[in-house]
Design a protein around this motif. Structure first.
Motif, PDB file in Angstrom:
ATOM      1  N   ARG A  25      36.180 141.000  33.732  1.00  0.00           N
ATOM      2  CA  ARG A  25      36.854 139.760  33.377  1.00  0.00           C
ATOM      3  C   ARG A  25      38.305 139.833  33.845  1.00  0.00           C
ATOM      4  O   ARG A  25      38.827 140.913  34.104  1.00  0.00           O
ATOM      5  CB  ARG A  25      36.798 139.524  31.865  1.00  0.00           C
ATOM      6  CG  ARG A  25      35.385 139.374  31.329  1.00  0.00           C
ATOM      7  CD  ARG A  25      35.376 138.828  29.920  1.00  0.00           C
ATOM      8  NE  ARG A  25      35.757 137.430  29.858  1.00  0.00           N
ATOM      9  CZ  ARG A  25      34.934 136.409  30.115  1.00  0.00           C
ATOM     10  NH1 ARG A  25      33.677 136.647  30.478  1.00  0.00           N
ATOM     11  NH2 ARG A  25      35.346 135.173  30.022  1.00  0.00           N
ATOM     12  N   ASP A  26      38.944 138.690  33.955  1.00  0.00           N
ATOM     13  CA  ASP A  26      40.347 138.657  34.336  1.00  0.00           C
ATOM     14  C   ASP A  26      41.204 139.177  33.184  1.00  0.00           C
ATOM     15  O   ASP A  26      40.752 139.245  32.031  1.00  0.00           O
ATOM     16  CB  ASP A  26      40.753 137.228  34.708  1.00  0.00           C
ATOM     17  CG  ASP A  26      42.112 137.181  35.384  1.00  0.00           C
ATOM     18  OD1 ASP A  26      42.287 137.883  36.397  1.00  0.00           O
ATOM     19  OD2 ASP A  26      42.995 136.459  34.893  1.00  0.00           O
ATOM     20  N   ALA A  27      42.444 139.527  33.490  1.00  0.00           N
ATOM     21  CA  ALA A  27      43.342 140.072  32.474  1.00  0.00           C
ATOM     22  C   ALA A  27      43.562 139.103  31.319  1.00  0.00           C
ATOM     23  O   ALA A  27      43.817 139.521  30.180  1.00  0.00           O
ATOM     24  CB  ALA A  27      44.682 140.443  33.104  1.00  0.00           C
ATOM     25  N   ASP A  28      43.448 137.798  31.580  1.00  0.00           N
ATOM     26  CA  ASP A  28      43.636 136.809  30.518  1.00  0.00           C
ATOM     27  C   ASP A  28      42.363 136.547  29.723  1.00  0.00           C
ATOM     28  O   ASP A  28      42.332 135.686  28.835  1.00  0.00           O
ATOM     29  CB  ASP A  28      44.177 135.497  31.097  1.00  0.00           C
ATOM     30  CG  ASP A  28      43.203 134.810  32.059  1.00  0.00           C
ATOM     31  OD1 ASP A  28      42.059 135.294  32.196  1.00  0.00           O
ATOM     32  OD2 ASP A  28      43.591 133.809  32.672  1.00  0.00           O
ATOM     33  N   GLY A  76      39.537 135.411  30.955  1.00  0.00           N
ATOM     34  CA  GLY A  76      38.697 134.423  31.600  1.00  0.00           C
ATOM     35  C   GLY A  76      37.879 135.023  32.725  1.00  0.00           C
ATOM     36  O   GLY A  76      37.874 136.239  32.938  1.00  0.00           O
ATOM     37  N   PRO A  77      37.163 134.191  33.478  1.00  0.00           N
ATOM     38  CA  PRO A  77      36.385 134.685  34.619  1.00  0.00           C
ATOM     39  C   PRO A  77      37.277 135.385  35.632  1.00  0.00           C
ATOM     40  O   PRO A  77      38.465 135.061  35.783  1.00  0.00           O
ATOM     41  CB  PRO A  77      35.794 133.394  35.217  1.00  0.00           C
ATOM     42  CG  PRO A  77      35.823 132.404  34.112  1.00  0.00           C
ATOM     43  CD  PRO A  77      37.030 132.734  33.298  1.00  0.00           C
ATOM     44  N   GLY A  78      36.720 136.357  36.306  1.00  0.00           N
ATOM     45  CA  GLY A  78      37.482 137.096  37.300  1.00  0.00           C
ATOM     46  C   GLY A  78      37.996 136.212  38.422  1.00  0.00           C
ATOM     47  O   GLY A  78      37.384 135.198  38.767  1.00  0.00           O
ATOM     48  N   LYS A  79      39.133 136.614  38.999  1.00  0.00           N
ATOM     49  CA  LYS A  79      39.749 135.856  40.083  1.00  0.00           C
ATOM     50  C   LYS A  79      39.533 136.557  41.425  1.00  0.00           C
ATOM     51  O   LYS A  79      39.365 137.779  41.479  1.00  0.00           O
ATOM     52  CB  LYS A  79      41.248 135.710  39.837  1.00  0.00           C
ATOM     53  CG  LYS A  79      41.613 134.911  38.604  1.00  0.00           C
ATOM     54  CD  LYS A  79      43.126 134.881  38.417  1.00  0.00           C
ATOM     55  CE  LYS A  79      43.518 134.114  37.154  1.00  0.00           C
ATOM     56  NZ  LYS A  79      44.980 134.155  36.915  1.00  0.00           N
ATOM     57  N   PRO A  80      39.571 135.810  42.523  1.00  0.00           N
ATOM     58  CA  PRO A  80      39.495 136.433  43.849  1.00  0.00           C
ATOM     59  C   PRO A  80      40.681 137.376  44.070  1.00  0.00           C
ATOM     60  O   PRO A  80      41.751 137.197  43.473  1.00  0.00           O
ATOM     61  CB  PRO A  80      39.561 135.234  44.803  1.00  0.00           C
ATOM     62  CG  PRO A  80      39.146 134.058  43.989  1.00  0.00           C
ATOM     63  CD  PRO A  80      39.616 134.336  42.595  1.00  0.00           C
ATOM     64  N   ALA A 131      34.615 150.116  37.644  1.00  0.00           N
ATOM     65  CA  ALA A 131      33.258 150.309  37.122  1.00  0.00           C
ATOM     66  C   ALA A 131      33.242 150.795  35.681  1.00  0.00           C
ATOM     67  O   ALA A 131      32.233 150.649  34.986  1.00  0.00           O
ATOM     68  CB  ALA A 131      32.501 151.299  38.013  1.00  0.00           C
ATOM     69  N   GLY A 132      34.349 151.368  35.212  1.00  0.00           N
ATOM     70  CA  GLY A 132      34.382 151.879  33.846  1.00  0.00           C
ATOM     71  C   GLY A 132      34.763 150.845  32.807  1.00  0.00           C
ATOM     72  O   GLY A 132      34.615 151.080  31.607  1.00  0.00           O
ATOM     73  N   GLU A 133      35.260 149.699  33.252  1.00  0.00           N
ATOM     74  CA  GLU A 133      35.685 148.652  32.335  1.00  0.00           C
ATOM     75  C   GLU A 133      34.588 147.589  32.186  1.00  0.00           C
ATOM     76  O   GLU A 133      33.834 147.331  33.113  1.00  0.00           O
ATOM     77  CB  GLU A 133      36.971 147.982  32.841  1.00  0.00           C
ATOM     78  CG  GLU A 133      38.177 148.901  32.854  1.00  0.00           C
ATOM     79  CD  GLU A 133      39.436 148.179  33.257  1.00  0.00           C
ATOM     80  OE1 GLU A 133      39.473 146.928  33.161  1.00  0.00           O
ATOM     81  OE2 GLU A 133      40.388 148.855  33.691  1.00  0.00           O
ATOM     82  N   ASP A 134      34.558 146.980  31.026  1.00  0.00           N
ATOM     83  CA  ASP A 134      33.635 145.862  30.761  1.00  0.00           C
ATOM     84  C   ASP A 134      32.171 146.253  30.921  1.00  0.00           C
ATOM     85  O   ASP A 134      31.312 145.386  31.099  1.00  0.00           O
ATOM     86  CB  ASP A 134      33.955 144.669  31.681  1.00  0.00           C
ATOM     87  CG  ASP A 134      35.370 144.157  31.501  1.00  0.00           C
ATOM     88  OD1 ASP A 134      35.760 143.930  30.346  1.00  0.00           O
ATOM     89  OD2 ASP A 134      36.079 143.978  32.509  1.00  0.00           O
ATOM     90  N   MET A 135      31.869 147.559  30.850  1.00  0.00           N
ATOM     91  CA  MET A 135      30.483 148.024  30.928  1.00  0.00           C
ATOM     92  C   MET A 135      29.938 148.068  29.504  1.00  0.00           C
ATOM     93  O   MET A 135      30.247 148.988  28.729  1.00  0.00           O
ATOM     94  CB  MET A 135      30.390 149.386  31.597  1.00  0.00           C
ATOM     95  CG  MET A 135      28.962 149.824  31.896  1.00  0.00           C
ATOM     96  SD  MET A 135      28.891 151.457  32.697  1.00  0.00           S
ATOM     97  CE  MET A 135      27.157 151.503  33.174  1.00  0.00           C
ATOM     98  N   THR A 136      29.143 147.102  29.135  1.00  0.00           N
ATOM     99  CA  THR A 136      28.657 146.976  27.764  1.00  0.00           C
ATOM    100  C   THR A 136      27.718 148.115  27.390  1.00  0.00           C
ATOM    101  O   THR A 136      27.764 148.631  26.274  1.00  0.00           O
ATOM    102  CB  THR A 136      27.942 145.624  27.585  1.00  0.00           C
ATOM    103  OG1 THR A 136      28.800 144.575  28.028  1.00  0.00           O
ATOM    104  CG2 THR A 136      27.561 145.393  26.134  1.00  0.00           C
ATOM    105  N   VAL A 142      27.667 142.687  30.881  1.00  0.00           N
ATOM    106  CA  VAL A 142      27.195 141.429  30.315  1.00  0.00           C
ATOM    107  C   VAL A 142      28.093 140.277  30.738  1.00  0.00           C
ATOM    108  O   VAL A 142      27.662 139.119  30.767  1.00  0.00           O
ATOM    109  CB  VAL A 142      27.087 141.542  28.780  1.00  0.00           C
ATOM    110  CG1 VAL A 142      26.664 140.220  28.145  1.00  0.00           C
ATOM    111  CG2 VAL A 142      26.071 142.634  28.416  1.00  0.00           C
ATOM    112  N   ASN A 143      29.339 140.584  31.125  1.00  0.00           N
ATOM    113  CA  ASN A 143      30.213 139.533  31.656  1.00  0.00           C
ATOM    114  C   ASN A 143      29.552 138.802  32.815  1.00  0.00           C
ATOM    115  O   ASN A 143      29.655 137.572  32.933  1.00  0.00           O
ATOM    116  CB  ASN A 143      31.538 140.148  32.114  1.00  0.00           C
ATOM    117  CG  ASN A 143      32.446 139.136  32.794  1.00  0.00           C
ATOM    118  OD1 ASN A 143      32.836 138.145  32.205  1.00  0.00           O
ATOM    119  ND2 ASN A 143      32.761 139.382  34.059  1.00  0.00           N
TER     120      ASN A 143
END
Length: 335
Positions: free
Chosen positions: A267-270, A272-276, A232-237, A87-88
């Protein structure tokens, strides 16, 4: 075990592939095609497992496995349905458009039915008649099911998952808005997808497959440079049991149904949106997402969509640094 379909007619010929993807054995004496194996899985699976053991021990005649000779494992399927489990990714798209994310998106999966009559081989070109269509890659995880009864529970849906793999779900981003504006879903904006050279049974993945999720870094290179390294296992709603049960709510699913996770997104560690990757982040699994982040942070989308001659590479390594599913490697070409 690992299964693939080599070039031979429209539906290919089924082979069992070794863990290192170096060797394979013909499986046509068990099932002529992967779909045939899925149709009679209870009978075919033990015999295919025995053949896989023979491949590992090299006790039978073997052939070299060449990924360039592989079709997508199911060159066509009775069903291809793609979810949006991360969902991110959806939230970033909405944020870039200054649109509110409905609360239901966190509890009710998004899903659409794609065209399944013909899939691209994993090393085939991505045909693109017009660069103005906004061609994008989408690196995803997919599962293939056996028969699933209508209104199956999440646990029953998980039990029906037979195989796991990767996908490049190609999108034509600039065609999407006009199609969605009609209120009737995707058609022209979702051309043929490509799947990893091999599909793998859940037991083969060990602890990497748990809780209905594939845990591991999904690697994406664009024109030879690291573009995505999302986990792939993280942030999978929504896990795959939930996705399959969602699809089966109002109808039975036939063996050989393919269900996708949607674009893998972290998502980024902080928070926020992911970083390059170049900035220490995990990057992205599609170009649209980096464009959304650019819009959010700078007010301008700078990264172009795919152009003729661009190359895409998608894979996931095991703990020994070997591709688990083989490699999707495609170049965008004019038609």
């Amino acid at each position: 075990m690992k299964l693939a379909s080599l070039r031979d007619g429209r539906d290919g010929r089924l082979v069992v592939v070794g863990r290192d993807l170096a060797w394979c054995a013909d499986a046509r004496h068990i099932a002529t095609t992967l779909q045939a194996a899925l149709d009679e899985w209870d009978e075919a699976a033990p015999r295919l497992e025995a053949l896989a053991t023979d491949v590992e021990h090299k006790t039978i005649p073997l052939d070299r496995f060449h990924e360039r000779e592989a079709l997508s494992p199911l060159p066509r399927a009775y069903q291809w349905a793609d979810g949006s489990a991360y969902v991110n990714h959806v939230a970033l798209v909405r944020q870039a458009r200054n649109a509110e994310l409905p609360e239901s998106f966190w509890t009710d999966p998004l899903m659409y039915q794609g065209g399944s009559d013909s899939f691209l081989p994993p090393r085939a070109s991505i045909p693109l008649p017009d660069e103005a269509w906004g061609c994008d890659l989408e690196a995803e995880i997919v599962v293939v099911t056996g028969d699933v009864r209508q209104d199956a529970t999440r646990e029953q849906a998980l039990d029906a998952i037979r195989l796991i793999g990767l996908a490049n779900d190609v999108s034509l981003r600039n065609l999407i808005p006009a199609e969605l504006a009609k209120g009737f879903g995707f058609v022209q904006s979702k051309p043929a997808s490509a799947f990893s050279p091999v599909l793998v049974t859940p037991d083969e993945l060990g602890e990497a497959w748990r809780d209905g999720k594939l845990h591991g870094v999904l690697k994406v290179d664009l024109n030879g440079e690291p573009f995505g390294r999302a986990d792939a296992g993280e942030d999978m709603t929504f896990d795959f049991g939930t996705l399959v049960a969602h699809l089966a709510k109002t109808r039975d699913l036939a063996a050989g149904s393919i269900i996708g996770s949607g674009t893998v997104s972290n998502r980024d560690a902080d928070g926020g949106p992911g970083k390059p990757i170049a900035e220490g982040g995990r990057g992205y699994s599609c170009i649209a997402e980096v464009r959304m982040v650019e819009q959010i942070l700078t007010g301008e989308m700078r990264t172009p969509f795919l152009r003729h001659g661009d190359s895409v590479r998608i894979w996931m390594d095991d703990d020994r640094g070997r591709p688990i599913f083989g490699v999707i490697e495609q170049t965008v070409t004019p038609v």
